[in-house]
Design an enzyme around this catalytic site. Structure first.
Site, mmCIF file in Angstrom:
data_model
loop_
_atom_site.group_PDB
_atom_site.id
_atom_site.type_symbol
_atom_site.label_atom_id
_atom_site.label_comp_id
_atom_site.label_asym_id
_atom_site.label_seq_id
_atom_site.Cartn_x
_atom_site.Cartn_y
_atom_site.Cartn_z
ATOM 1 N N LYS A 38 0.842 -1.202 0.000
ATOM 2 C CA LYS A 38 0.000 0.000 0.000
ATOM 3 C C LYS A 38 0.873 1.245 0.000
ATOM 4 C CE LYS A 38 -1.885 2.417 3.320
ATOM 5 N NZ LYS A 38 -1.712 3.770 2.745
ATOM 6 N N GLY A 77 3.819 3.062 13.925
ATOM 7 C CA GLY A 77 4.701 1.900 14.106
ATOM 8 C C GLY A 77 4.440 1.205 15.434
ATOM 9 N N GLU A 101 10.502 0.883 10.195
ATOM 10 C CA GLU A 101 11.458 1.959 9.942
ATOM 11 C C GLU A 101 10.707 3.252 10.222
ATOM 12 O OE1 GLU A 101 12.968 4.884 8.615
ATOM 13 O OE2 GLU A 101 13.174 4.123 6.562
ATOM 14 N N CYS A 127 13.429 10.698 6.890
ATOM 15 C CA CYS A 127 13.502 10.172 8.256
ATOM 16 C C CYS A 127 14.899 10.303 8.839
ATOM 17 C CB CYS A 127 13.054 8.718 8.278
ATOM 18 S SG CYS A 127 13.813 7.741 6.982
ATOM 19 N N GLU A 179 10.426 15.279 15.759
ATOM 20 C CA GLU A 179 10.675 15.220 14.326
ATOM 21 C C GLU A 179 9.770 16.241 13.628
ATOM 22 O OE1 GLU A 179 9.357 11.694 12.015
ATOM 23 O OE2 GLU A 179 11.404 11.672 11.253
#
Ligand code: NAI
Ligand code: MG
Length: 491
Positions: A195, A252, A269, A303, A400
């Site tokens: 996906k 995640g 990840e 990332c 982040e």
């Protein structure tokens, strides 16, 4: 003197050195009005759709299917069928032929993919053309090479495929993340349901045409589209043996909770807040280029972006001055213009997140620098930004941002640099800039990060494993290590 001025004017030396626009033509790309799901080698009609747009100007590009749990079930069944029906038993040398074909087709159609990637995702064509698409092809070439050598990669361990792999990818490197996931899975004899992210489905859908050209057996790769609900349906699907996810730490963690005790394999990840550390003996001009590449590449939607810059105190002033001067030369604008350095922000939601964090930085007391630049009126844009006077406790030093925003901090000794660099819940990547080889090794051994770059930044190679520590996830992609999550062994 007046005479000289006059002659110079006569020979027509240009007085204006600004770049003329140099747009890449989009004629090479054909976008359908509406896309379904690629399941068992055929297109399935979606019952519900949403619109995918171009973030540079919000132009609607196509209607995309929002796959339901039922659609996902069909795709998983197709993957299971293809797995049992020959793919998993095919000799590695035969699987390799398909992977080599896919790699060559991506190279042949690279301009088409690059234009589509930039149009749908907002990244500069220079990057999709020179980085995303060539690296995606390189991944297929690389893993094609392993397909018939798994016994040598893992001697005496009888490597066998895992089964059906469910793969969920983000929007920052759409085709490249697809390649990172699909190439090792197929090389090891698995079948796939993938996906793409909801904002950037178009290159994954074009990839289905590459699969058709490569004559990959139906059902070996199935592509469904949709938002997080579709992703969750893949995770929950009973008949998937392994999940590979790249995206936010939040999702995640949620996936890890869901899969706990299920026996399904998982690699994650996730996010990062990388330290890019510059010592006073580093070559400053090169370091400035590395810092710029580290945080403004792909609008900072990376990332492993070097989003925390640590500068040794003695060179703080000259380095920041050089960096700010360099920022004024970055060209922000149309992703399809070949001279563009910084393109559009991927989505309204991401822009909002960046704006909110930047406001918090100002509020908490950091000093902001943005070069003068005119941002287009339509679409999603954010000027390259540097924050100085940043304390470690500020949100812009902790969270982040995933945008073109750099936080600058300082240090005095290597020990202090290390302690500050490791002071984060993440651990994906880091950079070290110094002339001294022994210091590079000393730092690299102690930095809690999956990748450490020395005197460079954001370098990728299919032969090199990539992945995180701590909240940046687990499992490796790339290199021989990248085969392991897709194999079972006799232990
Ligand atoms: P996200 O983690 O929600 O999306 C990534 C992928 O996961 C997409 O394909 C999405 O449809 C899917 N997804 C969402 N919810 C899911 C669920 N419950 N179960 C299964 N799949 C699900 O990331 P989002 O919302 O696009 O971005 C939020 C932040 O995450 C960004 O601002 C950035 O900080 C970080 N991020 C990190 C990435 C990385 O490369 N590590 C990539 C994208 C985002
Ligand atoms: Mg999300």
């Amino acid at each position: 003197m007046a005479e000289l001025d006059k002659t110079q004017r006569d020979v027509g030396v240009p007085g204006d050195w600004t770049y003329a626009s140099a747009p890449e033509s989009r004629d090479i790309v054909h976008i359908e009005d509406r896309y379904g799901y690629f399941v068992g080698g055929k297109w399935l009609e979606p019952s519900e759709t949403y619109e995918t747009i171009a973030p540079r100007d919000e132009e609607p590009l196509a209607a995309i299917g929002q796959a339901t749990a039922e659609d996902v079930g069909r795709a998983v069944a197709a993957a299971r069928g293809a797995y049992a029906d020959g793919w998993s038993a095919l000799p590695g040398s035969e699987r390799a032929k398909y992977l080599f074909r896919i790699a060559r087709l991506l190279q042949e159609r690279s301009r088409e993919f690059a234009v589509l990637e930039s149009l749908n995702g907002g990244k500069p064509i220079k990057e999709s053309r020179d980085v995303d698409i060539p690296l995606a092809a390189a991944h297929f070439f690389y893993y094609a090479g392993w397909a018939d050598k798994l016994e040598y990669a893992f001697p005496n361990r009888r490597p066998r495929p895992v089964g059906v792999a469910g793969q969920i990818i983000p929007w920052n490197f759409p085709l490249l993340m697809l390649a990172w996931k699909v190439a090792p899975a197929l090389a090891c004899g698995n079948t796939v349901i993938l996906k793409p992210a909801e904002t950037t489905p178009l290159t994954a859908l074009l990839f289905c045409d590459v699969l058709r050209q490569a004559e990959l057996p139906p059902g070996v790769v199935n592509i469904v589209t949709g938002d997080g609900r579709t992703g969750a349906a893949i995770v929950e699907s009973e008949d998937v043996d392994k999940i590979a996810f790249t995206g936010s730490t939040e999702v995640g963690k949620e996936i890890q909770r869901r899969l706990a005790g299920s026996g399904k394999r998982l690699t994650l990840e996730l996010g990062g807040k990388a330290a890019n550390i510059v010592f006073d003996d580093a070559a400053l001009d090169q370091a400035v280029e590395g810092i710029v590449n580290g945080i403004y590449f792909n609008q900072g939607h990376v990332c492993c972006a070097g989003s925390r810059l640590f500068v040794q105190e003695s060179i703080y002033e000259p380095l920041v001055a050089k960096l700010e001067r360099r920022l004024t030369t970055l060209r922000v604008g149309d992703p399809l213009d070949k001279n563009t350095d910084v393109g559009a922000i991927n989505s309204a939601a991401q822009l909002e997140k960046i704006q909110e964090l930047v406001a918090s930085g100002k509020e908490e007391g950091a000093e902001i620098f943005q070069p003068p630049c005119v941002l287009p009126e339509k679409g999603y844009w954010f000027a390259p930004t540097v924050f100085t006077n940043v304390a470690q406790s500020y949100r812009i030093a902790q969270e982040e941002i995933f945008g073109p925003v750099l936080s600058v901090l300082t240090f005095r000794t290597p020990e202090e640099a290390l302690e500050k660099a490791n002071n984060t819940p993440y651990g994906l990547s880091a950079g070290v800039w110094t002339e001294k080889g022994s210091r590079i090794l000393w730092m690299a051994q102690r930095l809690r990060a999956g990748v450490v770059w020395a005197n460079t930044y954001n370098r990728f190679d299919p032969g090199s494993p990539f992945g995180g520590y701590k909240e940046s996830g687990f499992g490796r992609e790339g290199g021989r290590h990248g085969l392991e999550p897709y194999l079972r062994f006799d232990e």
